[in-house]
Design an enzyme around this catalytic site. Structure first.
Site, PDB file in Angstrom:
ATOM      1  N   GLY A 146       3.957   0.923  -1.367  1.00 40.06           N
ATOM      2  CA  GLY A 146       3.701   0.193  -2.619  1.00 40.06           C
ATOM      3  C   GLY A 146       4.989  -0.275  -3.266  1.00 40.06           C
ATOM      4  N   ASP A 147       4.832  -1.083  -4.300  1.00 43.22           N
ATOM      5  CA  ASP A 147       5.957  -1.610  -5.085  1.00 43.22           C
ATOM      6  C   ASP A 147       6.933  -2.440  -4.256  1.00 43.22           C
ATOM      7  OD1 ASP A 147       4.895  -0.274  -7.268  1.00 43.22           O
ATOM      8  OD2 ASP A 147       6.054   1.532  -6.871  1.00 43.22           O
TER       9      ASP A 147
ATOM     10  N   LYS B 221       4.838  -7.356  -4.334  1.00 46.23           N
ATOM     11  CA  LYS B 221       3.653  -8.187  -4.050  1.00 46.23           C
ATOM     12  C   LYS B 221       3.398  -9.187  -5.179  1.00 46.23           C
ATOM     13  CE  LYS B 221       1.369  -4.297  -3.666  1.00 46.23           C
ATOM     14  NZ  LYS B 221       2.440  -3.310  -3.641  1.00 46.23           N
ATOM     15  N   GLY B 222       3.487  -8.692  -6.419  1.00 45.15           N
ATOM     16  CA  GLY B 222       3.207  -9.553  -7.579  1.00 45.15           C
ATOM     17  C   GLY B 222       4.100 -10.772  -7.588  1.00 45.15           C
TER      18      GLY B 222
ATOM     19  N   GLY C  29       0.961  -1.805 -10.371  1.00 42.74           N
ATOM     20  CA  GLY C  29       1.789  -2.458 -11.388  1.00 42.74           C
ATOM     21  C   GLY C  29       2.533  -3.565 -10.667  1.00 42.74           C
ATOM     22  N   HIS C  30       2.112  -4.803 -10.866  1.00 42.18           N
ATOM     23  CA  HIS C  30       2.702  -5.932 -10.145  1.00 42.18           C
ATOM     24  C   HIS C  30       3.548  -6.756 -11.110  1.00 42.18           C
ATOM     25  CE1 HIS C  30      -0.589  -5.755  -6.803  1.00 42.18           C
ATOM     26  NE2 HIS C  30       0.075  -4.627  -6.947  1.00 42.18           N
ATOM     27  N   THR C  31       4.847  -6.817 -10.816  1.00 41.75           N
ATOM     28  CA  THR C  31       5.792  -7.445 -11.748  1.00 41.75           C
ATOM     29  C   THR C  31       6.097  -8.873 -11.348  1.00 41.75           C
ATOM     30  OG1 THR C  31       6.790  -5.251 -11.794  1.00 41.75           O
ATOM     31  CG2 THR C  31       7.989  -7.003 -12.932  1.00 41.75           C
TER      32      THR C  31
ATOM     33  N   GLN D 116      -0.990  -1.359  -3.839  1.00 41.66           N
ATOM     34  CA  GLN D 116      -0.405  -0.213  -3.122  1.00 41.66           C
ATOM     35  C   GLN D 116       0.194  -0.700  -1.792  1.00 41.66           C
ATOM     36  OE1 GLN D 116      -3.939   0.452  -4.471  1.00 41.66           O
ATOM     37  NE2 GLN D 116      -2.670   0.642  -6.269  1.00 41.66           N
TER      38      GLN D 116
ATOM     39  N   ASP E 143      19.173  -7.737  -1.779  1.00 38.01           N
ATOM     40  CA  ASP E 143      20.302  -7.799  -2.718  1.00 38.01           C
ATOM     41  C   ASP E 143      20.704  -6.409  -3.222  1.00 38.01           C
ATOM     42  OD1 ASP E 143      17.589  -8.427  -3.958  1.00 38.01           O
ATOM     43  OD2 ASP E 143      18.692  -7.807  -5.734  1.00 38.01           O
TER      44      ASP E 143
ATOM     45  N   VAL F 248      15.670 -12.558  -3.035  1.00 34.10           N
ATOM     46  CA  VAL F 248      17.016 -12.033  -3.330  1.00 34.10           C
ATOM     47  C   VAL F 248      17.189 -11.689  -4.812  1.00 34.10           C
ATOM     48  CG1 VAL F 248      18.159 -13.101  -1.357  1.00 34.10           C
ATOM     49  CG2 VAL F 248      17.924 -14.408  -3.484  1.00 34.10           C
TER      50      VAL F 248
HETATM   51  P1  GDP Z   1       4.497  -4.653  -6.537  1.00 32.90           P
HETATM   52  O1  GDP Z   1       3.747  -3.499  -7.062  1.00 32.90           O
HETATM   53  O2  GDP Z   1       4.476  -4.720  -5.044  1.00 32.90           O
HETATM   54  O3  GDP Z   1       4.099  -5.968  -7.157  1.00 32.90           O
HETATM   55  O4  GDP Z   1       6.030  -4.400  -6.939  1.00 32.90           O
HETATM   56  P2  GDP Z   1       6.559  -3.869  -8.369  1.00 32.90           P
HETATM   57  O5  GDP Z   1       6.453  -4.973  -9.344  1.00 32.90           O
HETATM   58  O6  GDP Z   1       5.946  -2.569  -8.717  1.00 32.90           O
HETATM   59  O7  GDP Z   1       8.065  -3.533  -8.009  1.00 32.90           O
HETATM   60  C1  GDP Z   1       8.956  -4.494  -7.524  1.00 32.90           C
HETATM   61  C2  GDP Z   1      10.159  -4.532  -8.478  1.00 32.90           C
HETATM   62  O8  GDP Z   1      11.222  -5.205  -7.859  1.00 32.90           O
HETATM   63  C3  GDP Z   1       9.878  -5.290  -9.762  1.00 32.90           C
HETATM   64  O9  GDP Z   1      10.622  -4.726 -10.796  1.00 32.90           O
HETATM   65  C4  GDP Z   1      10.379  -6.693  -9.438  1.00 32.90           C
HETATM   66  O10 GDP Z   1      10.760  -7.424 -10.595  1.00 32.90           O
HETATM   67  C5  GDP Z   1      11.573  -6.384  -8.587  1.00 32.90           C
HETATM   68  N1  GDP Z   1      11.891  -7.364  -7.541  1.00 32.90           N
HETATM   69  C6  GDP Z   1      11.032  -8.140  -6.823  1.00 32.90           C
HETATM   70  N2  GDP Z   1      11.713  -8.826  -5.878  1.00 32.90           N
HETATM   71  C7  GDP Z   1      13.010  -8.481  -5.999  1.00 32.90           C
HETATM   72  C8  GDP Z   1      14.186  -8.820  -5.272  1.00 32.90           C
HETATM   73  O11 GDP Z   1      14.168  -9.573  -4.307  1.00 32.90           O
HETATM   74  N3  GDP Z   1      15.357  -8.244  -5.695  1.00 32.90           N
HETATM   75  C9  GDP Z   1      15.416  -7.388  -6.742  1.00 32.90           C
HETATM   76  N4  GDP Z   1      16.578  -6.857  -7.054  1.00 32.90           N
HETATM   77  N5  GDP Z   1      14.320  -7.038  -7.435  1.00 32.90           N
HETATM   78  C10 GDP Z   1      13.132  -7.562  -7.060  1.00 32.90           C
HETATM   79  P1  IMO Z   2       1.405  -1.114  -6.489  1.00 37.16           P
HETATM   80  O1  IMO Z   2       0.190  -1.993  -6.300  1.00 37.16           O
HETATM   81  C1  IMO Z   2       3.290   2.702  -5.671  1.00 37.16           C
HETATM   82  C2  IMO Z   2       0.677   6.225  -5.524  1.00 37.16           C
HETATM   83  C3  IMO Z   2       0.811   7.263  -6.613  1.00 37.16           C
HETATM   84  C4  IMO Z   2       0.403   8.505  -5.841  1.00 37.16           C
HETATM   85  C5  IMO Z   2      -0.701   8.001  -4.919  1.00 37.16           C
HETATM   86  C6  IMO Z   2      -2.107   8.210  -5.444  1.00 37.16           C
HETATM   87  O2  IMO Z   2       2.123  -1.345  -7.762  1.00 37.16           O
HETATM   88  O3  IMO Z   2       2.273  -1.168  -5.273  1.00 37.16           O
HETATM   89  P2  IMO Z   2      -3.561   7.120  -7.383  1.00 37.16           P
HETATM   90  O4  IMO Z   2      -3.267   6.900  -8.831  1.00 37.16           O
HETATM   91  O5  IMO Z   2      -3.849   5.876  -6.620  1.00 37.16           O
HETATM   92  O6  IMO Z   2      -4.606   8.170  -7.157  1.00 37.16           O
HETATM   93  O7  IMO Z   2      -2.195   7.735  -6.782  1.00 37.16           O
HETATM   94  O8  IMO Z   2      -0.466   6.606  -4.762  1.00 37.16           O
HETATM   95  N1  IMO Z   2       0.435   4.842  -5.996  1.00 37.16           N
HETATM   96  C7  IMO Z   2       1.346   3.865  -5.973  1.00 37.16           C
HETATM   97  N2  IMO Z   2       2.650   3.883  -5.606  1.00 37.16           N
HETATM   98  N3  IMO Z   2       2.716   1.555  -6.041  1.00 37.16           N
HETATM   99  C8  IMO Z   2       1.410   1.511  -6.383  1.00 37.16           C
HETATM  100  O9  IMO Z   2       0.768   0.356  -6.640  1.00 37.16           O
HETATM  101  C9  IMO Z   2       0.676   2.714  -6.406  1.00 37.16           C
HETATM  102  N4  IMO Z   2      -0.599   3.038  -6.716  1.00 37.16           N
HETATM  103  C10 IMO Z   2      -0.739   4.348  -6.453  1.00 37.16           C
HETATM  104  O10 IMO Z   2       2.108   7.335  -7.090  1.00 37.16           O
HETATM  105  O11 IMO Z   2       1.464   8.938  -5.025  1.00 37.16           O
HETATM  106 MG    MG Z   3       4.040  -1.830  -8.309  1.00 36.51          MG
END
Ligand code: GDP
Ligand code: IMO
Ligand code: MG
Length: 425
Positions: A12-13, A16-17, A40-42, A224, A333, A412
């Site tokens: 996850g994270d 994607k957002g 949490g999609h940023t 995720q 980066d 980047v």
């Molecule tokens: P998601 O859950 O897959 O949408 O990802 P999140 O938003 O939880 O986490 C990605 C984080 O990385 C966010 O704070 C974005 O603003 C940041 N981000 C995305 N792409 C880049 C990148 O290419 N470089 C850097 N430094 N940050 C990025």
């Molecule tokens: P995005 O879409 C990262 C993790 C939690 C925990 C496990 C189970 O932003 O990538 P839950 O609340 O689903 O029962 O938690 O999954 N988890 C994530 N980790 N990014 C996420 O979503 C997550 N959604 C759940 O931290 O380990």
């Molecule tokens: Mg996220």
């Protein structure tokens, strides 16, 4: 037309957002297929940062249809807060957002059950986001859930029946003192149900399939990541939905034959929030450096993310499970300032080297690394692949050779414009 899917290949994270927002101009329909406000999609553009939890990341572009599919679980309170934030920006979300009648509702007691269950597990807890995800999907599969379509008839009656069962579990199984929390939360929750009622609530499977028939293009946005998938992730340290490509079929009502491209998105290193195995985790100052450079703190819970080197054993497994056709590399980066960069190419278990991802991971897994030279220069202002430093090209080539899948986008920086489409010959 086919449905392209974008999903996370790690824990996850991955970003994607950001990428769904970047790709949205190429699509007519943007749909979420699983997960809920654990996500949490940023997105970042025009110096504003937005974090979406339930709403698809296409919402900020004009003349697009956004769909919350049947596979998603919705907390009306989080949803209505998201709506407020988006409407403040003058976006007409009411005409562009469609919600599945079949999406399940996260009840206030689901949240309490999540907390009670995690408390009871003590040291073996999952590290859930405490958003009620597990208990809601449990009720869905147990045929005890409430769906969005239920809110239009005898809703209070249905609600009371479910909540009575939950209260018994909270009292008897967990000895959990819920009364005050529930009272406060229920009021807000029922107000939010009224907000939800005013949206376009339909059988979104018809909407999506009709759109495809009419020649419209559809992208499905995962939440995720594959390593958190309930079947293929590091069970039980997973989320409660199918985060993989197949989840787009069940979570939207599209046939497997309708899947087009599968964009697998990954960070140039790895992170994980919550508990569970993480073979390449760095508990030293290198991990700390990645956390600081990558600002690795959760978009939903603010928790600090565990960090480690890129794990190709896990990545290749994710690519296989999803049939990824294109890779998207995020956040290289963050590695700008490293003399050397490590990539895990195999695991050593009891002295034996393996490259096939094992079904059980434990502390006995020792990563086997290849070391590549760092590029020691900032990537964040680069706008074309011709400007990539040689060492970075080597890093990309190494991953493509290992995975046998082309990298079609490199990001980047967090901003929309810090995105480079790669021309592959
Ligand atoms: P998601 O859950 O897959 O949408 O990802 P999140 O938003 O939880 O986490 C990605 C984080 O990385 C966010 O704070 C974005 O603003 C940041 N981000 C995305 N792409 C880049 C990148 O290419 N470089 C850097 N430094 N940050 C990025
Ligand atoms: P995005 O879409 C990262 C993790 C939690 C925990 C496990 C189970 O932003 O990538 P839950 O609340 O689903 O029962 O938690 O999954 N988890 C994530 N980790 N990014 C996420 O979503 C997550 N959604 C759940 O931290 O380990
Ligand atoms: Mg996220």
């Amino acid at each position: 037309m086919k449905v392209d899917v974008l999903l996370g290949l790690q824990w996850g994270d991955e970003g994607k957002g950001k990428i769904v927002d970047v790709l949205t101009p190429k699509y007519d329909v943007i749909s979420r297929f699983q997960g809920g406000p654990n996500a949490g999609h940023t997105l970042e553009f025009n110096n504003i940062k937005h974090v979406l939890h339930t709403i698809p990341s296409g919402i900020f572009r004009e003349n697009k249809i956004n769909v919350i599919g049947n596979g998603v679980v919705i907390d009306p309170v989080v949803f209505s807060q998201e709506i407020d934030e988006i409407e403040k920006l003058g976006i007409d979300i009411r005409s562009s957002l469609y919600i599945s009648k079949k999406a399940h509702l996260i009840l206030p007691t689901h949240r309490l059950l999540d907390a009670a269950s995690e408390n009871a597990k003590g040291a073996t807890k999952i590290g859930s986001t405490l958003r009620g995800i597990g208990p809601t999907y449990r009720d869905k599969i147990g045929r005890d859930g409430l769906r969005v379509g239920d809110i239009f008839s005898n809703f209070k009656e249905k609600y009371d029946l479910r909540v009575a069962q939950h209260k018994l579990t909270l009292e008897r199984l967990y000895q959990y003192d819920y009364a005050e929390q529930l009272l406060n939360y229920e009021k807000e929750w029922f107000e939010a149900i009224e907000v939800l009622k005013k949206f376009q609530i339909v059988d979104t499977e018809h909407l999506i399939n009709k759109s495809l028939q009419e020649g419209k293009s559809v992208i499905a946005e995962g939440a995720q990541g594959t390593m958190l998938d309930v079947d293929f992730g590091s069970y039980p340290f997973v989320t409660s939905s199918n985060t993989i490509c197949a989840g787009a079929c069940t979570g939207l009502g599209i046939a497997p034959t309708k899947i087009g491209k599968v964009f697998g998105i990954f960070k140039a290193y790895c992170t994980r929030v919550g508990m569970g195995p993480f073979p390449t985790e760095l508990l030293d100052e290198v991990g700390q450096k990645l956390r600081e450079a990558g600002n690795e703190f959760g978009a939903t819970t603010g928790r600090s993310r565990r960090c480690g080197w890129l794990d190709l054993v896990a990545l290749k497994y994710s690519i296989m499970i999803n049939g990824a056709t294109d890779l998207i590399m995020m956040k290289p980066d963050v590695l700008d300032d490293f003399d050397t960069i490590r990539v895990c190419v195999a695991y050593k278990i009891n002295g034996e080297e393996i490259t096939e991802f094992p079904s059980e991971l434990d502390e006995k897994v020792e990563p086997v690394y290849v070391e590549l030279p760092g590029w020691k220069t900032s990537l964040c202002k680069i706008t074309h692949q011709d400007e990539f430093p040689e060492e970075f090209n080597n890093y990309i080539n190494f991953i493509e050779e290992q995975t046998e899948v082309p990298i079609s986008i490199v990001s980047v920086g967090p901003n929309r414009c810090q995105t480079i489409e790669i021309e592959n010959d």
